[in-house]
Design an enzyme around this catalytic site. Structure first.
Site, PDB file in Angstrom:
ATOM      1  CD  GLU A   1      -2.642  -1.092   2.480  1.00  0.00           C
ATOM      2  OE1 GLU A   1      -3.108  -2.178   3.005  1.00  0.00           O
ATOM      3  OE2 GLU A   1      -2.519  -0.090   3.249  1.00  0.00           O
TER       4      GLU A   1
ATOM      5  CB  CYS B   1       2.191   7.161   3.864  1.00  0.00           C
ATOM      6  SG  CYS B   1       2.660   5.616   5.017  1.00  0.00           S
TER       7      CYS B   1
ATOM      8  CB  CYS C   1       5.560  -6.405   9.264  1.00  0.00           C
ATOM      9  SG  CYS C   1       6.928  -5.515  10.288  1.00  0.00           S
TER      10      CYS C   1
ATOM     11  CB  CYS D   1       2.643  -4.536  16.247  1.00  0.00           C
ATOM     12  SG  CYS D   1       4.644  -4.067  16.339  1.00  0.00           S
TER      13      CYS D   1
ATOM     14  CB  CYS E   1       0.189  -3.679  13.035  1.00  0.00           C
ATOM     15  SG  CYS E   1       0.980  -3.476  11.327  1.00  0.00           S
TER      16      CYS E   1
ATOM     17  CB  CYS F   1       0.060   0.314   8.597  1.00  0.00           C
ATOM     18  SG  CYS F   1       1.411  -0.945   8.301  1.00  0.00           S
TER      19      CYS F   1
HETATM   20  N1  SAH Z   1       7.203  -0.709  11.051  1.00  0.00           N
HETATM   21  C1  SAH Z   1       7.294   0.721  11.096  1.00  0.00           C
HETATM   22  C2  SAH Z   1       6.436   1.630  10.148  1.00  0.00           C
HETATM   23  C3  SAH Z   1       5.501   1.148   9.465  1.00  0.00           C
HETATM   24  S1  SAH Z   1       3.987   0.826  10.981  1.00  0.00           S
HETATM   25  C4  SAH Z   1       6.887   1.136  12.662  1.00  0.00           C
HETATM   26  O1  SAH Z   1       6.183   0.135  13.162  1.00  0.00           O
HETATM   27  O2  SAH Z   1       7.113   2.398  13.059  1.00  0.00           O
HETATM   28  C5  SAH Z   1       3.608   2.673  10.710  1.00  0.00           C
HETATM   29  C6  SAH Z   1       2.941   3.118  12.056  1.00  0.00           C
HETATM   30  O3  SAH Z   1       1.325   2.849  11.900  1.00  0.00           O
HETATM   31  C7  SAH Z   1       3.327   2.849  13.317  1.00  0.00           C
HETATM   32  O4  SAH Z   1       3.425   3.843  14.201  1.00  0.00           O
HETATM   33  C8  SAH Z   1       2.116   1.755  13.892  1.00  0.00           C
HETATM   34  O5  SAH Z   1       2.043   1.925  15.159  1.00  0.00           O
HETATM   35  C9  SAH Z   1       1.018   2.484  13.063  1.00  0.00           C
HETATM   36  N2  SAH Z   1      -0.136   1.339  13.299  1.00  0.00           N
HETATM   37  C10 SAH Z   1      -0.123   0.061  12.683  1.00  0.00           C
HETATM   38  N3  SAH Z   1      -1.198  -0.438  12.645  1.00  0.00           N
HETATM   39  C11 SAH Z   1      -2.151   0.490  13.180  1.00  0.00           C
HETATM   40  C12 SAH Z   1      -3.464   0.556  13.503  1.00  0.00           C
HETATM   41  N4  SAH Z   1      -4.244  -0.762  13.642  1.00  0.00           N
HETATM   42  N5  SAH Z   1      -4.260   1.757  14.092  1.00  0.00           N
HETATM   43  C13 SAH Z   1      -3.159   2.677  14.100  1.00  0.00           C
HETATM   44  N6  SAH Z   1      -2.070   2.795  13.830  1.00  0.00           N
HETATM   45  C14 SAH Z   1      -1.407   1.525  13.475  1.00  0.00           C
HETATM   46 FE1  SF4 Z   2       5.635  -4.274  11.436  1.00  0.00          FE
HETATM   47 FE2  SF4 Z   2       3.168  -3.092  11.665  1.00  0.00          FE
HETATM   48 FE3  SF4 Z   2       4.749  -3.417  13.823  1.00  0.00          FE
HETATM   49 FE4  SF4 Z   2       5.096  -1.493  12.117  1.00  0.00          FE
HETATM   50  S1  SF4 Z   2       3.471  -1.425  13.256  1.00  0.00           S
HETATM   51  S2  SF4 Z   2       6.766  -3.135  12.981  1.00  0.00           S
HETATM   52  S3  SF4 Z   2       4.656  -2.758  10.361  1.00  0.00           S
HETATM   53  S4  SF4 Z   2       3.902  -5.003  12.777  1.00  0.00           S
END
Ligand code: SAH
Ligand code: SF4
Length: 373
Positions: free
Chosen positions: A91, A110, A117, A121, A124, A337
């Site tokens: 994306e 972005c 990944c 997390c 995510c 994301c």
């Molecule tokens: N992997 C890197 C960059 C990509 S994620 C990182 O984690 O920083 C970019 C941002 O999207 C991160 O700060 C993450 O916390 C946020 N993000 C991911 N899933 C999300 C969700 N369901 N709601 C809000 N923010 C989210």
């Molecule tokens: Fe990976 Fe999503 Fe965690 Fe960023 S927020 S490190 S993209 S799993």
């Protein structure tokens, strides 16, 4: 196959020379690559036709094709599904922010740095995919080119900022990330307007510091204690908070850039006043700006954004710190994301080769929402 965005000058000149073309055409090619109206060698009008055909056989004009486009936010945000040469999809989001008060207009892209990944997390959608593969530098840069072209099509742009906040962990793909950053700077973007967001890959932060590029660093903190962060960002078990914060502080000292802490605010999980107080202390110590992002709900997770009262209490706990609450741009169209991709796959609209089933194509009439939700 060579990729136009990241091919070195010598490689471009070699291809040109093999077709009897002078070296100065390399500069012409680079300029054409960033012209939003041009999407293939065939459209570079100032090249001889035979050369256009020859180059198309040896150099990939772009590694990205836009397989779908989903507008949101009253036409100021576009979420693109970018298809890569092997059919994998990521994306890319383009967001236009009109001038407000003293701040001028911005067009922010972005980008995704990986397909999926490995960090995992739990809040995510990309983390749920696991790591499929990393993106090449050209695939990252070409997302910016494709999104810039999309903005132009809608009468917006030009691009002012690029953030590495799409799918993937850029610092677990640090060499391609750094090469893409260098390429964007060469193309005329200011390094200060490029932001790399990381979940806390300490060696990656250190590597980024060695590049000499004054890129902005954002650390996805989400928790101010190791206990909680171990659950929210599993990479914390390898690089605990203290190490991540020390690497962030070293980065800002060497690069002279402000640090940003990102905090995905999850109701009942990391929205307590106690966490807010600890975050405030960490941010003060590191002179960091805090970016609070209310969690977007994802499939397969019971978590969601906090109640308005809890959000207010959390924000009040951050007094004395510079805080922005990120508007959940594109919330109408599977915002966070990895969510657009996940939504499309769920509905079986995304084929294995990365093409889309019966739905909108960029510019198709009446195609308001890619994911239709
Ligand atoms: N992997 C890197 C960059 C990509 S994620 C990182 O984690 O920083 C970019 C941002 O999207 C991160 O700060 C993450 O916390 C946020 N993000 C991911 N899933 C999300 C969700 N369901 N709601 C809000 N923010 C989210
Ligand atoms: Fe990976 Fe999503 Fe965690 Fe960023 S927020 S490190 S993209 S799993």
């Amino acid at each position: 196959m060579l990729a136009l965005s990241t091919a070195h000058d010598t490689a471009l000149c070699d291809v040109l020379a093999a077709h009897g073309a002078p070296a100065w055409r390399a500069r012409q090619l680079r300029r054409a690559a960033w012209r939003p109206q041009v999407s293939s060698f065939a459209e570079i009008a100032d090249l001889p036709v035979a050369l256009r055909q020859a180059l198309a056989e040896e150099i990939r004009f772009s590694t990205v094709t836009v397989a779908g486009e989903s507008p949101a936010d009253q036409g100021l945000t576009f979420k693109l599904l970018a298809r890569l040469p092997d059919g994998a999809t990521v994306e890319t989001v383009a967001m236009e922010t009109p001038a407000r008060g003293q701040s001028g207009r911005r067009s922010t892209i972005c980008v995704s740095s990986q397909v999926g990944c490995a960090v995992g997390c739990p809040f995510c959608a990309t983390g749920q995919l696991g790591l499929i593969r990393s993106c090449s530098a050209a695939e990252i840069v070409d997302q910016v080119r494709a999104a810039a072209a999309a903005l132009t099509r809608h009468g917006l742009g030009p691009v002012t900022h690029v953030v590495y906040m799409g799918m993937g962990e850029p610092l677990l793909n640090s060499e391609a990330t750094i090469e893409s950053l260098r390429t964007l700077v060469r193309a005329g973007l200011s390094a200060r307007r490029l932001t790399v967001s990381t979940s806390g890959v300490v060696p990656g932060i250190e590597r980024l510091a060695t590049t000499g590029l004054p890129v902005t660093l954002a650390i996805s903190l989400h928790a101010a204690t190791d206990d909680l962060r171990d659950r929210l960002v599993p990479l914390n078990r390898a690089y605990p908070l203290e190490q991540v914060l020390a690497a962030g502080t070293r980065y800002v000292t060497t690069r002279g850039r402000r640090l940003t802490f990102e905090w995905c605010l999850i109701g009942g999980v990391n929205d307590s006043l106690e966490q807010a107080r600890m975050l405030r202390n960490l941010a003060r110590e590191a002179h960091a700006h805090v970016n609070v992002i209310p969690m977007n709900r994802i499939d397969g997770s019971p978590w969601g954004p906090p109640s308005p009262a809890a959000a207010r209490r959390f924000l009040a706990g951050l007094d004395g710190v510079r805080v922005t609450v990120r508007d959940t741009r594109g919330a109408e169209s599977d915002a966070a994301c990895g969510q657009l991709r996940a939504a499309l796959e769920r509905r079986r609209e995304l084929r294995a080769d990365g093409t889309l089933g019966p739905m909108k194509r960029p510019g198709a009439p009446g195609s308001r929402h890619a994911a239709g939700s």
